[in-house]
Design a protein around this motif. Structure first.
Motif, PDB file in Angstrom:
ATOM      1  N   UNK A  37      -1.034  -0.664   3.751  1.00 31.46           N
ATOM      2  CA  UNK A  37      -0.081   0.901   3.515  1.00 31.46           C
ATOM      3  C   UNK A  37       0.515   1.278   3.468  1.00 31.46           C
ATOM      4  N   UNK A  38       1.094   0.734   5.590  1.00 28.47           N
ATOM      5  CA  UNK A  38       1.818   0.991   6.021  1.00 28.47           C
ATOM      6  C   UNK A  38       3.227   0.260   5.589  1.00 28.47           C
ATOM      7  N   UNK A  39       2.960  -0.799   4.931  1.00 36.95           N
ATOM      8  CA  UNK A  39       4.105  -1.690   4.627  1.00 36.95           C
ATOM      9  C   UNK A  39       4.586  -1.349   3.060  1.00 36.95           C
ATOM     10  N   UNK A  45       6.550  -3.196  -0.399  1.00 43.37           N
ATOM     11  CA  UNK A  45       6.300  -4.522   0.039  1.00 43.37           C
ATOM     12  C   UNK A  45       4.602  -4.114   0.673  1.00 43.37           C
ATOM     13  N   UNK A  46       4.607  -5.721  -0.518  1.00 41.14           N
ATOM     14  CA  UNK A  46       2.773  -5.477   0.091  1.00 41.14           C
ATOM     15  C   UNK A  46       2.630  -6.653   1.632  1.00 41.14           C
ATOM     16  N   UNK A  47       1.345  -6.778   1.496  1.00 44.33           N
ATOM     17  CA  UNK A  47       1.405  -7.452   3.224  1.00 44.33           C
ATOM     18  C   UNK A  47       1.430  -8.743   3.046  1.00 44.33           C
ATOM     19  N   UNK A  48       0.754  -8.587   1.533  1.00 44.58           N
ATOM     20  CA  UNK A  48       0.865 -10.364   1.005  1.00 44.58           C
ATOM     21  C   UNK A  48       1.992 -10.976   0.480  1.00 44.58           C
ATOM     22  N   UNK A  52       3.772 -14.174   3.388  1.00 38.96           N
ATOM     23  CA  UNK A  52       4.814 -15.565   2.317  1.00 38.96           C
ATOM     24  C   UNK A  52       5.790 -15.864   2.786  1.00 38.96           C
ATOM     25  N   UNK A  53       6.696 -14.078   2.958  1.00 35.77           N
ATOM     26  CA  UNK A  53       8.031 -14.190   3.998  1.00 35.77           C
ATOM     27  C   UNK A  53       8.123 -14.679   4.982  1.00 35.77           C
ATOM     28  N   UNK A  54       7.016 -14.093   6.287  1.00 37.49           N
ATOM     29  CA  UNK A  54       6.841 -14.578   6.992  1.00 37.49           C
ATOM     30  C   UNK A  54       6.622 -16.440   7.173  1.00 37.49           C
ATOM     31  N   UNK A  55       5.604 -17.088   6.617  1.00 38.01           N
ATOM     32  CA  UNK A  55       5.043 -18.122   6.236  1.00 38.01           C
ATOM     33  C   UNK A  55       5.666 -18.887   7.064  1.00 38.01           C
ATOM     34  N   UNK A 121      10.071  -6.102   8.567  1.00 37.39           N
ATOM     35  CA  UNK A 121       9.941  -7.216  10.330  1.00 37.39           C
ATOM     36  C   UNK A 121       9.197  -5.142  10.982  1.00 37.39           C
ATOM     37  N   UNK A 122       9.933  -4.310  11.437  1.00 39.72           N
ATOM     38  CA  UNK A 122       9.666  -3.152  12.056  1.00 39.72           C
ATOM     39  C   UNK A 122       8.430  -1.832  12.015  1.00 39.72           C
ATOM     40  N   UNK A 123       8.382  -2.200  10.416  1.00 32.37           N
ATOM     41  CA  UNK A 123       7.231  -1.389   9.877  1.00 32.37           C
ATOM     42  C   UNK A 123       6.019  -2.618  10.618  1.00 32.37           C
TER      43      UNK A 123
END
Length: 158
Positions: A37-39, A45-48, A52-55, A121-123
């Motif tokens: 919900x925050x993202x 942007x969803x956490x999913x 994906x981008x982080x991985x 990322x900061x969020x």
């Protein structure tokens, strides 16, 4: 115990153990929703999508096989294919044939995808601090991480 002693059966959880088990069960449900919900609220942007981008950003050369990426993100391959198509349409990744296996596909992080990850990322960091670390106080984080990793490892072996 003698051969004639009755089996005492399973040992019930203590009240403290029961409280931990219930709290873990609840956090496994509410924490991902809160962080998602925050993202979504701040980054659209969803956490999913973030995961994906982080991985990809953490992988060698910003590239992963689609099947490995799906596993890393705890998604089905078909779900990852749909999500990768969305991220590709946004310009955040490209899907390319695997050099070593013509049947397989790789997801490759683009510069735009890396920039988007850095923007979000900061969020994500603020969400992690607010929902997790602000509540841990003086707990020994090394011990906590070790215990959680042991639980995850034991569960993975099943």
């Amino acid at each position: 115990m003698s051969a004639t002693s009755p089996d005492p059966g399973p040992v019930p959880l203590s009240p403290q153990e029961e409280a931990v088990m219930r709290a873990l069960g609840r956090i496994l449900l509410v924490l991902p929703r809160a962080m998602n919900a925050d993202l979504e609220a701040e980054q659209r942007m969803t956490a999913s999508e973030y995961n994906v981008l982080r991985h990809l950003s953490e992988s060698a050369h910003g590239r992963m096989r689609m099947s490995e990426l799906a596993q890393s993100c705890d998604m089905s391959l078909s779900g990852m294919t749909r999500l990768a198509a969305k991220l590709e349409s946004l310009g955040y990744l490209n899907r390319v044939k695997c050099d070593e296996d013509a049947r397989g596909w790789n997801a490759v992080l683009t510069e735009s995808g890396l920039a988007r990850l850095r923007e979000a990322w900061p969020t994500h960091l603020a969400s992690v601090r607010r929902h997790i670390f602000d509540h841990l106080g003086a707990l020994d984080l090394e011990d906590l991480a070790a215990a959680l990793n042991k639980m995850a490892t034991d569960a993975d072996l099943r």
